[in-house]
Motif scaffolding. Structure first.
Motif, mmCIF file in Angstrom:
data_model
loop_
_atom_site.group_PDB
_atom_site.id
_atom_site.type_symbol
_atom_site.label_atom_id
_atom_site.label_comp_id
_atom_site.label_asym_id
_atom_site.label_seq_id
_atom_site.Cartn_x
_atom_site.Cartn_y
_atom_site.Cartn_z
ATOM 1 N N ASN A 133 25.202 -22.674 -76.786
ATOM 2 C CA ASN A 133 23.929 -22.034 -77.155
ATOM 3 C C ASN A 133 24.118 -20.524 -77.316
ATOM 4 O O ASN A 133 23.579 -19.920 -78.249
ATOM 5 C CB ASN A 133 22.854 -22.278 -76.083
ATOM 6 N N ALA A 134 24.883 -19.910 -76.402
ATOM 7 C CA ALA A 134 25.110 -18.457 -76.485
ATOM 8 C C ALA A 134 25.748 -18.112 -77.841
ATOM 9 O O ALA A 134 25.367 -17.138 -78.490
ATOM 10 C CB ALA A 134 25.999 -17.994 -75.328
ATOM 11 N N ARG A 136 25.552 -20.020 -80.632
ATOM 12 C CA ARG A 136 24.652 -20.369 -81.733
ATOM 13 C C ARG A 136 23.474 -19.412 -81.881
ATOM 14 O O ARG A 136 22.917 -19.256 -82.965
ATOM 15 C CB ARG A 136 24.152 -21.815 -81.562
ATOM 16 N N ILE A 166 14.723 -14.543 -75.885
ATOM 17 C CA ILE A 166 13.609 -15.502 -75.834
ATOM 18 C C ILE A 166 12.401 -14.784 -75.230
ATOM 19 O O ILE A 166 12.527 -14.130 -74.186
ATOM 20 C CB ILE A 166 13.983 -16.700 -74.926
ATOM 21 N N LEU A 174 11.776 -24.360 -71.923
ATOM 22 C CA LEU A 174 13.025 -24.587 -72.679
ATOM 23 C C LEU A 174 13.741 -25.887 -72.349
ATOM 24 O O LEU A 174 14.449 -26.429 -73.190
ATOM 25 C CB LEU A 174 14.009 -23.422 -72.460
ATOM 26 N N ARG A 180 11.828 -26.174 -78.957
ATOM 27 C CA ARG A 180 12.663 -25.133 -79.565
ATOM 28 C C ARG A 180 11.793 -23.932 -79.869
ATOM 29 O O ARG A 180 10.651 -24.088 -80.306
ATOM 30 C CB ARG A 180 13.243 -25.612 -80.882
ATOM 31 N N ASP A 182 12.728 -21.577 -82.154
ATOM 32 C CA ASP A 182 12.832 -21.401 -83.596
ATOM 33 C C ASP A 182 13.517 -22.644 -84.161
ATOM 34 O O ASP A 182 14.731 -22.779 -84.097
ATOM 35 C CB ASP A 182 13.659 -20.125 -83.856
ATOM 36 N N GLY A 191 21.626 -27.919 -83.788
ATOM 37 C CA GLY A 191 20.979 -28.244 -82.505
ATOM 38 C C GLY A 191 20.159 -29.520 -82.583
ATOM 39 O O GLY A 191 19.658 -29.891 -83.645
ATOM 40 N N THR A 192 20.032 -30.188 -81.438
ATOM 41 C CA THR A 192 19.204 -31.391 -81.395
ATOM 42 C C THR A 192 17.906 -31.125 -80.627
ATOM 43 O O THR A 192 17.009 -31.950 -80.638
ATOM 44 C CB THR A 192 19.932 -32.532 -80.654
ATOM 45 N N GLY A 193 17.824 -30.001 -79.943
ATOM 46 C CA GLY A 193 16.660 -29.722 -79.106
ATOM 47 C C GLY A 193 16.730 -30.452 -77.772
ATOM 48 O O GLY A 193 15.762 -30.485 -77.011
ATOM 49 N N LEU A 194 17.894 -31.055 -77.490
ATOM 50 C CA LEU A 194 18.010 -31.833 -76.244
ATOM 51 C C LEU A 194 18.999 -31.220 -75.249
ATOM 52 O O LEU A 194 19.091 -31.663 -74.101
ATOM 53 C CB LEU A 194 18.455 -33.265 -76.568
ATOM 54 N N ALA A 197 17.639 -30.013 -71.916
ATOM 55 C CA ALA A 197 17.092 -31.150 -71.148
ATOM 56 C C ALA A 197 18.249 -31.879 -70.462
ATOM 57 O O ALA A 197 18.149 -32.297 -69.293
ATOM 58 C CB ALA A 197 16.324 -32.093 -72.070
ATOM 59 N N PHE A 222 21.865 -17.277 -68.888
ATOM 60 C CA PHE A 222 21.599 -18.583 -68.280
ATOM 61 C C PHE A 222 22.581 -18.749 -67.131
ATOM 62 O O PHE A 222 23.793 -18.633 -67.333
ATOM 63 C CB PHE A 222 21.826 -19.709 -69.301
HETATM 64 P P1 ADP Z 1 18.821 -26.670 -79.354
HETATM 65 O O1 ADP Z 1 19.617 -27.830 -79.790
HETATM 66 O O2 ADP Z 1 17.585 -26.444 -80.184
HETATM 67 O O3 ADP Z 1 19.623 -25.420 -79.175
HETATM 68 P P2 ADP Z 1 18.463 -26.630 -76.458
HETATM 69 O O4 ADP Z 1 17.769 -27.619 -75.591
HETATM 70 O O5 ADP Z 1 19.903 -26.357 -76.183
HETATM 71 O O6 ADP Z 1 18.216 -27.110 -77.935
HETATM 72 O O7 ADP Z 1 17.673 -25.264 -76.338
HETATM 73 C C1 ADP Z 1 16.255 -25.258 -76.490
HETATM 74 C C2 ADP Z 1 15.808 -23.964 -77.150
HETATM 75 O O8 ADP Z 1 16.069 -22.865 -76.253
HETATM 76 C C3 ADP Z 1 16.564 -23.603 -78.419
HETATM 77 O O9 ADP Z 1 16.023 -24.250 -79.549
HETATM 78 C C4 ADP Z 1 16.392 -22.089 -78.477
HETATM 79 O O10 ADP Z 1 15.138 -21.775 -79.027
HETATM 80 C C5 ADP Z 1 16.369 -21.688 -77.002
HETATM 81 N N1 ADP Z 1 17.687 -21.181 -76.529
HETATM 82 C C6 ADP Z 1 18.603 -21.860 -75.794
HETATM 83 N N2 ADP Z 1 19.661 -21.077 -75.508
HETATM 84 C C7 ADP Z 1 19.406 -19.861 -76.055
HETATM 85 C C8 ADP Z 1 20.115 -18.602 -76.092
HETATM 86 N N3 ADP Z 1 21.293 -18.423 -75.497
HETATM 87 N N4 ADP Z 1 19.516 -17.563 -76.751
HETATM 88 C C9 ADP Z 1 18.311 -17.720 -77.352
HETATM 89 N N5 ADP Z 1 17.604 -18.868 -77.347
HETATM 90 C C10 ADP Z 1 18.130 -19.925 -76.716
#
Ligand code: ADP
Length: 234
Positions: A133-134, A136, A166, A174, A180, A182, A191-194, A197, A222
């Motif tokens: 995530n960091a 992406r 965020i 989150l 999500r 965005d 991303g899957t949005g999961l 979770a 995080f």
């Molecule tokens: P996704 O597959 O959408 O990344 P996640 O469950 O991993 O799904 O994360 C949920 C949401 O949290 C993301 O869609 C994003 O909006 C936010 N997010 C997660 N990690 C970060 C990060 N390091 N910086 C900014 N936003 C983040």
């Protein structure tokens, strides 16, 4: 309580159907076009095949994450083993570097002797979700700092980025499935949005806590705080 559960279940099924329908619509659209004019336009054919392939990969990722989530929800906590965290973190770093295609600097400070008890495969999945995530959610050139150390005697893993950040109103949501901030950025980067979770479930099984601090346009941190009780075996 039962009614609430039923509402959650219905929302979840509606979300999954929606998430699967979008890539299927793209695939179906192209297939219909090709059926009508079989491969006359090679440019369109090349573009169509690429987009269909992207969308089928998206469906595949979604199903992989759904199965992972369902396994975490239904199986007993796995047997615990000693996890050599600094080794694990190094392999997560290598994987993240590949995902970043060398566009980010990934710094690691990991206490080599600090090990914990847990399920290595699950912990790997949690760390790798946070680090990917960091990557992406950070622009090219950003630094990602990974730390593994004792903080107030608790073993803590943290991953800090200089990414999009965020806004405070989203933070508590989150880890909800498919939440999500965005949606387009999430999907563009696969991303899957999961992911979070899945992280939350894994941490629950390890009595660990997720701590999030973030500021829009500055970056996010995080952290996973593991309990002392599972042994900060040095
Ligand atoms: P996704 O597959 O959408 O990344 P996640 O469950 O991993 O799904 O994360 C949920 C949401 O949290 C993301 O869609 C994003 O909006 C936010 N997010 C997660 N990690 C970060 C990060 N390091 N910086 C900014 N936003 C983040």
């Amino acid at each position: 309580e039962r009614e609430q559960l039923e509402v959650t279940r219905r929302d979840f099924v509606a979300n999954i159907s929606h998430e699967l329908r979008t890539p299927l619509t793209v695939i179906q659209g192209f297939l219909e076009t090709f059926e009508d004019n079989p491969a006359e336009d090679t440019k369109l054919l090349t573009r169509g095949v690429k987009l269909m392939s992207d969308q089928s990969q998206r469906m595949n990722r979604l199903i992989t994450d759904l199965l992972a989530l369902s396994r975490l929800e239904t199986s007993d906590a796995p047997p615990q083993e000693v996890v050599h965290m600094s080794r694990l973190i190094e392999s997560v770093r290598v994987e993240a570097q590949a995902l970043s295609t060398e566009k980010h600097n990934i710094d690691v400070h990991a206490s080599a002797d600090l090990k914990i008890l847990g399920c290595e495969e699950e912990i790997r999945s949690a760390l790798s979700n946070l680090v990917s995530n960091a990557v992406r959610y950070s622009p090219k050139g950003g630094t990602i700092s990974i730390e593994w150390a004792l903080i107030d005697q608790d073993p803590v893993f943290s991953c800090q980025d200089q990414g999009v950040g965020i806004a405070p109103e989203h933070i508590s949501r989150l880890t909800e499935r498919f939440y999500r901030v965005d949606k387009s950025r999430s999907q563009e980067t696969g991303g899957t949005g999961l992911g979070l979770a899945i992280v939350k479930h894994i941490l629950n099984r390890h009595n660990a806590k997720l701590e999030i601090s973030s500021e829009p346009n500055k970056g996010s941190q995080f952290s996973i705080r593991f309990p002392k009780t599972i042994g900060s075996s040095k």
